[in-house]
Enzyme design. Structure first.
Site, PDB file in Angstrom:
ATOM      1  N   ASP A  12       0.838  -1.202   0.000  1.00  0.00           N
ATOM      2  CA  ASP A  12       0.000   0.000   0.000  1.00  0.00           C
ATOM      3  C   ASP A  12       0.871   1.250   0.000  1.00  0.00           C
ATOM      4  OD1 ASP A  12      -2.243  -1.559   0.023  1.00  0.00           O
ATOM      5  OD2 ASP A  12      -2.594  -1.392   2.178  1.00  0.00           O
ATOM      6  N   THR A 220     -21.326  -5.320   4.618  1.00  0.00           N
ATOM      7  CA  THR A 220     -20.713  -4.320   5.500  1.00  0.00           C
ATOM      8  C   THR A 220     -21.003  -2.941   4.917  1.00  0.00           C
ATOM      9  OG1 THR A 220     -18.582  -4.608   4.369  1.00  0.00           O
ATOM     10  CG2 THR A 220     -18.905  -5.870   6.374  1.00  0.00           C
ATOM     11  N   GLY A 225     -22.810   0.375   9.798  1.00  0.00           N
ATOM     12  CA  GLY A 225     -22.879  -0.932  10.433  1.00  0.00           C
ATOM     13  C   GLY A 225     -22.818  -2.075   9.436  1.00  0.00           C
ATOM     14  N   GLY A 251     -12.863  -2.919   6.000  1.00  0.00           N
ATOM     15  CA  GLY A 251     -13.668  -4.081   5.605  1.00  0.00           C
ATOM     16  C   GLY A 251     -12.888  -5.378   5.800  1.00  0.00           C
ATOM     17  N   ASP A 252     -11.601  -5.334   5.493  1.00  0.00           N
ATOM     18  CA  ASP A 252     -10.758  -6.521   5.667  1.00  0.00           C
ATOM     19  C   ASP A 252     -10.589  -6.857   7.148  1.00  0.00           C
ATOM     20  OD1 ASP A 252     -10.392  -6.601   2.897  1.00  0.00           O
ATOM     21  OD2 ASP A 252      -8.632  -5.299   3.016  1.00  0.00           O
TER      22      ASP A 252
HETATM   23  O1  RIB Z   1      -9.144  -3.379   1.234  1.00  0.00           O
HETATM   24  C1  RIB Z   1      -8.020  -2.565   1.347  1.00  0.00           C
HETATM   25  C2  RIB Z   1      -6.925  -3.089   0.479  1.00  0.00           C
HETATM   26  O2  RIB Z   1      -7.335  -3.017  -0.867  1.00  0.00           O
HETATM   27  C3  RIB Z   1      -5.626  -2.340   0.538  1.00  0.00           C
HETATM   28  O3  RIB Z   1      -4.744  -2.850   1.500  1.00  0.00           O
HETATM   29  C4  RIB Z   1      -5.093  -2.443  -0.875  1.00  0.00           C
HETATM   30  O4  RIB Z   1      -3.895  -3.167  -0.942  1.00  0.00           O
HETATM   31  C5  RIB Z   1      -6.209  -3.085  -1.694  1.00  0.00           C
HETATM   32  O5  RIB Z   1      -5.970  -4.413  -1.925  1.00  0.00           O
END
Ligand code: RIB
Ligand code: NA
Length: 305
Positions: A12, A220, A225, A251-252
């Site tokens: 990133d 999500t 929420g 979200g991750d």
């Molecule tokens: O969901 C966020 C991610 O989306 C970031 O870390 C970026 O690398 C993309 O994959």
């Protein structure tokens, strides 16, 4: 191992700015940070930081980013035996732009992630068969995602599919083979072609997918929420209110934490509530993975005030 992420890793490259340059223009931005990201790696790291036993099947490039990506995963406790190099490729990178409303705009260049193939799943088959849960996203080839879903079905492994970034041509029959399908509202809009600007619209769009045979749909909604829909049941979870600094990777964080708790407890609603707080905690810090708390700091966050 109990959780496997078959998915992407990215570097990133985060620019903090309110204005983007026009063609031919040079603009100065106030701040920049580099960090480990990629939806697959982010979810793996969130699950591992919570205490999960996590492995990844992933591809890094043939460049100077790769050793750092692998070292970072190892440092976070993720098993990298099946993180391999794609010769002659660059690592996946994600230029991200974050404004002072803490909104993010992300570009991804998949690089080596495009080289993650069904054969890589075969290579990891023995380790994967021992897992209880497989998490998938869409930053790797669709054929690999479909192959992984069939593999999981064949071996009775629970599957979470996070359809991110959204691919309008995603085969919904494959989504239906998954135990949990987890888009955000933008992905839901792209997949259904329906508006999602109000809660009612989100529910209608969700129902249109459920009608096609999805088992569990968890949407999500950022600061609005999240909602779990299954059959006629609708379960809403409010977001944890926080002062957001950088929402990238939230979200991750939700999905990784949710996956860990689902394996530990099997309680979907409780896992959503905790995952929602975990994601909220992550938006209070800059960056993606680097802002994910470990179990101890997450507990401190929950006990704040
Ligand atoms: O969901 C966020 C991610 O989306 C970031 O870390 C970026 O690398 C993309 O994959
Ligand atoms: Na963050």
């Amino acid at each position: 191992m109990t959780i496997a992420v078959i998915g992407s890793n990215m570097v990133d490259l985060i620019t903090y700015t309110n204005s983007l340059p026009k063609a031919g223009e040079t603009l100065e931005a106030p701040d920049f940070a580099i960090g480990c990201g990629g939806k697959g790696a982010n979810q793996a790291v969130a699950a591992a930081k919570m205490g999960g036993n996590v492995m990844m099947v992933s591809k890094v490039g043939d460049d100077l980013f790769a050793p750092n990506t692998v070292a970072n995963l190892q440092q976070q406790g993720v098993d990298t035996r099946f993180v391999t190099t794609a010769p002659g490729t660059s690592s996946g990178v994600a230029p991200i732009f974050v404004d002072d409303q803490s909104q993010n705009r992300i570009l991804i260049i998949k690089g080596a992630n495009q080289q993650l193939k069904p054969a890589d799943i075969d290579d990891a088959a023995e380790a994967l068969k021992a897992c209880q849960l497989i998490i998938l996203q869409l930053e790797i080839p669709l054929e690999t995602v479909y192959y992984a879903i069939d593999f999981a079905r064949q071996h009775q492994i629970t599957v979470i599919l996070n359809p991110a970034p959204a691919v309008a041509t995603l085969d919904i029959d494959y989504a239906c083979k998954c135990d949990f399908f987890m888009p955000n509202e933008t992905e839901l809009e792209i997949l259904t072609g329906l508006p999602v600007s109000s809660d009612e619209e989100v529910i209608l769009a969700g129902q249109s997918l459920l009608k096609r045979g999805l088992k569990n749909l968890i949407i999500t909604l950022g600061s609005r929420g999240s909602v779990w829909m299954s059959g006629d049941e609708i379960h809403r979870v409010a977001a944890t209110p926080v002062q957001a600094v950088d929402t990238s990777g939230a979200g991750d964080a939700f999905i990784g934490c949710f996956a860990y708790l689902l394996v530990e407890t099997g309680d979907v609603a409780a896992a959503m509530t905790q995952a929602s707080a975990y994601a909220a905690c992550s938006v209070t810090g800059r960056g993606t993975q680097r802002a994910y708390p470990d179990a101890e700091s997450f507990q401190r966050f929950l006990n704040r005030n």
